[in-house]
Design an enzyme around this catalytic site. Structure first.
Site, mmCIF file in Angstrom:
data_model
loop_
_atom_site.group_PDB
_atom_site.id
_atom_site.type_symbol
_atom_site.label_atom_id
_atom_site.label_comp_id
_atom_site.label_asym_id
_atom_site.label_seq_id
_atom_site.Cartn_x
_atom_site.Cartn_y
_atom_site.Cartn_z
ATOM 1 N N TYR A 129 -3.104 -8.444 6.778
ATOM 2 C CA TYR A 129 -3.772 -8.092 5.537
ATOM 3 C C TYR A 129 -2.984 -7.068 4.721
ATOM 4 C CZ TYR A 129 -7.287 -7.493 2.123
ATOM 5 O OH TYR A 129 -7.925 -7.484 0.915
ATOM 6 N N LYS B 49 -4.656 3.941 -0.051
ATOM 7 C CA LYS B 49 -4.774 5.387 0.218
ATOM 8 C C LYS B 49 -3.438 5.944 0.692
ATOM 9 C CE LYS B 49 -7.947 8.349 -0.178
ATOM 10 N NZ LYS B 49 -7.950 8.825 -1.557
ATOM 11 N N SER C 182 5.828 31.144 20.368
ATOM 12 C CA SER C 182 6.777 32.272 20.213
ATOM 13 C C SER C 182 7.085 32.636 18.770
ATOM 14 C CB SER C 182 8.104 32.075 20.951
ATOM 15 O OG SER C 182 8.260 30.848 21.509
ATOM 16 N N ASP D 27 -2.993 8.401 2.975
ATOM 17 C CA ASP D 27 -2.992 8.584 4.427
ATOM 18 C C ASP D 27 -1.862 9.486 4.937
ATOM 19 O OD1 ASP D 27 -5.119 6.847 4.242
ATOM 20 O OD2 ASP D 27 -3.935 5.107 4.761
ATOM 21 N N ASP E 213 1.857 1.710 5.164
ATOM 22 C CA ASP E 213 0.964 0.601 5.515
ATOM 23 C C ASP E 213 1.641 -0.654 4.987
ATOM 24 O OD1 ASP E 213 -0.937 -1.380 5.566
ATOM 25 O OD2 ASP E 213 -2.533 -0.153 4.675
ATOM 26 N N ASP F 58 -4.171 1.700 10.013
ATOM 27 C CA ASP F 58 -3.298 0.606 9.560
ATOM 28 C C ASP F 58 -1.924 1.098 9.108
ATOM 29 O OD1 ASP F 58 -4.036 1.889 7.250
ATOM 30 O OD2 ASP F 58 -4.967 0.153 6.300
ATOM 31 N N TYR G 16 -4.421 2.395 -8.545
ATOM 32 C CA TYR G 16 -4.712 2.423 -7.125
ATOM 33 C C TYR G 16 -4.002 1.298 -6.388
ATOM 34 C CZ TYR G 16 -7.015 2.239 -2.686
ATOM 35 O OH TYR G 16 -7.255 2.216 -1.325
ATOM 36 N N LYS H 123 -7.025 6.913 6.241
ATOM 37 C CA LYS H 123 -8.196 6.852 5.354
ATOM 38 C C LYS H 123 -8.545 8.206 4.736
ATOM 39 C CE LYS H 123 -8.861 2.415 6.314
ATOM 40 N NZ LYS H 123 -7.494 2.063 6.817
HETATM 41 C C1 F6R Z 1 -9.249 2.642 2.245
HETATM 42 C C2 F6R Z 1 -8.920 1.269 2.630
HETATM 43 C C3 F6R Z 1 -10.022 0.305 2.755
HETATM 44 C C4 F6R Z 1 -10.004 -0.698 1.592
HETATM 45 C C5 F6R Z 1 -11.192 -1.656 1.681
HETATM 46 C C6 F6R Z 1 -11.158 -2.721 0.590
HETATM 47 O O1 F6R Z 1 -8.091 3.406 2.164
HETATM 48 O O2 F6R Z 1 -7.775 0.907 2.825
HETATM 49 O O3 F6R Z 1 -11.259 0.940 2.875
HETATM 50 O O4 F6R Z 1 -10.028 0.014 0.378
HETATM 51 O O5 F6R Z 1 -11.187 -2.321 2.918
HETATM 52 O O6 F6R Z 1 -9.939 -3.355 0.655
HETATM 53 P P1 F6R Z 1 -9.494 -4.598 -0.267
HETATM 54 O O7 F6R Z 1 -9.674 -4.149 -1.699
HETATM 55 O O8 F6R Z 1 -8.082 -4.813 0.143
HETATM 56 O O9 F6R Z 1 -10.405 -5.733 0.109
HETATM 57 MG MG MG Z 2 -4.279 -0.933 4.491
HETATM 58 MG MG MG Z 3 -4.009 3.521 6.033
#
Ligand code: F6R
Ligand code: MG
Ligand code: MG
Length: 365
Positions: free
Chosen positions: A88, A234, A245, A236, A12, A50, A231, A130
């Protein structure tokens, strides 16, 4: 003929909008980069949610410095584009500035396998968004060890001996090789704890039609929060599965996804929810940043070449699963911040609990 390697490397490097999907211009950057490489036989650039996904075939073997640096540079160039476009979380999965020859442990997810091609080689790529690598435990166990899923385990002599599972303990970074069907109760004792024990690879048994040291399935087992120590997004996961076969048939490989099983991830990597098998067009995360999605692309590999993959969940046969998944998503959402929709304290990837506890500590009598 020398062996072929099928690699999926994904990251990502910026979402559009939020964490929903990948902007077309990032895929163009990747297309351009991979098309200019002399080391690839073929490639396919796509996305699930993403995550920018690079499907590649080559002769360089697993963990090749050439292929990993190509992927790393592709993600770096895509990150620059993401910054330029103001996408983002630009570069969110690239955890290090210094590339040292292998992308393992640097943020991107990798599923790779090197194998001797059979006369006809069906290969299926599963791309999830996710959720976590343990989300593949349930379907891979069903495909390679559950006779109620895979009829071939019972009625095809070439599958009857079963398969071997390489299972990783992601907390201790150790692996164990286990035999199905002989050890299925012990295998399930581990695999049910999907946040900790994860199928890494599946191999044929000795005496099978296929070489027993060449994988028939591979999963990306990188856990981002453990790599980064905190953290950062994710993980993913992605997986590659070979079929037919002497292996489960394509339809047996797809069959576990007729049940929208629960996985952890979804909003803020901190919720349980149903997996939803979707077509490429619907491989975007919307409701409560989900529900978690799985995309399935299948192709035939010949001398390392492959054609435009078939979008295998783009099929009315899976409409019923999607509807059920949407119903379960609704049911789970009604629990709001309550477990088991919200993950247990120690598994959440975002948490205010230590701060809240700190603040309230004096008021506990
Ligand atoms: C889960 C994921 C999203 C973000 C959520 C908050 O893997 O990527 O659910 O955790 O949108 O994102 P931030 O902290 O970047 O605003
Ligand atoms: Mg992302
Ligand atoms: Mg992702």
């Amino acid at each position: 003929m020398s062996k072929t390697t099928f690699s999926i490397i994904k990251a990502d490097v910026g979402g559009y909008p939020g964490h929903a999907t990948v902007h077309g211009e990032l895929m163009e950057v990747a297309e351009k980069k991979l098309s200019a490489s002399n080391d690839l036989i073929n490639y396919h650039v796509t996305h699930c949610g993403d995550d920018l996904e690079l499907l590649m075939t080559h002769k360089e073997g697993e963990d090749s410095e050439k292929i990993h640096s190509l992927a790393w540079e592709t993600f770096q160039e895509a990150t620059e584009k993401a910054r330029e476009l103001g996408l983002y979380g630009a570069g969110q999965d690239l955890l290090s500035d210094a590339f040292s020859g292998n992308v393992r442990g640097m943020g991107p997810g990798i599923a790779e396998m090197e194998f001797t091609e059979r006369k006809a080689e069906p290969v299926v790529a599963f791309l999830m968004d996710k959720t976590e690598p343990g989300a593949f435990n349930y379907p891979l166990f069903k495909i390679f060890a559950d006779p109620f899923n895979t009829a071939g385990l019972v009625i095809d002599p070439s599958l009857h001996a079963g398969f071997r599972f390489e299972i990783m303990d992601i907390k201790r970074d150790k692996t164990i090789m286990m035999n199905a069907p002989e050890e299925i109760y012990d295998i399930l004792a581990l695999l049910g704890a999907k946040g900790r024990f994860v199928i890494n690879k599946v191999y044929p048994k000795e005496g099978s039609k296929l070489p027993s040291d060449e994988p028939v399935a591979a999963v990306s087992t990188e856990k981002l929060y453990q790599i980064a120590g905190e953290y950062v997004g994710k993980d993913d996961p992605v997986a590659i599965v070979r079929a037919q076969s002497g292996l489960p048939a394509l339809g047996e490989v797809l069959e576990p996804f007729s049940h929208p099983f629960l996985v952890s991830g979804w909003m803020r990597g901190s919720h349980n929810g149903p997996i939803m098998p979707v077509s490429q067009k619907d491989a975007k995360c919307t409701r409560f940043d989900g529900p978690p999605r799985v995309l399935c692309l299948g192709t035939q590999v010949k001398d390392g070449k492959f054609d435009e993959p078939a979008d295998l969940f783009d099929d009315p046969a899976f409409d019923m699963v999607r509807e059920k998944s949407a119903d379960i998503a609704e049911y789970m959402r009604r629990h709001g911040p309550f477990e088991p929709h919200r993950l247990p304290m120690e598994e959440m990837e975002y948490t205010t609990l230590p701060e809240v506890m700190n603040e309230l500590e004096d008021r506990f009598q």
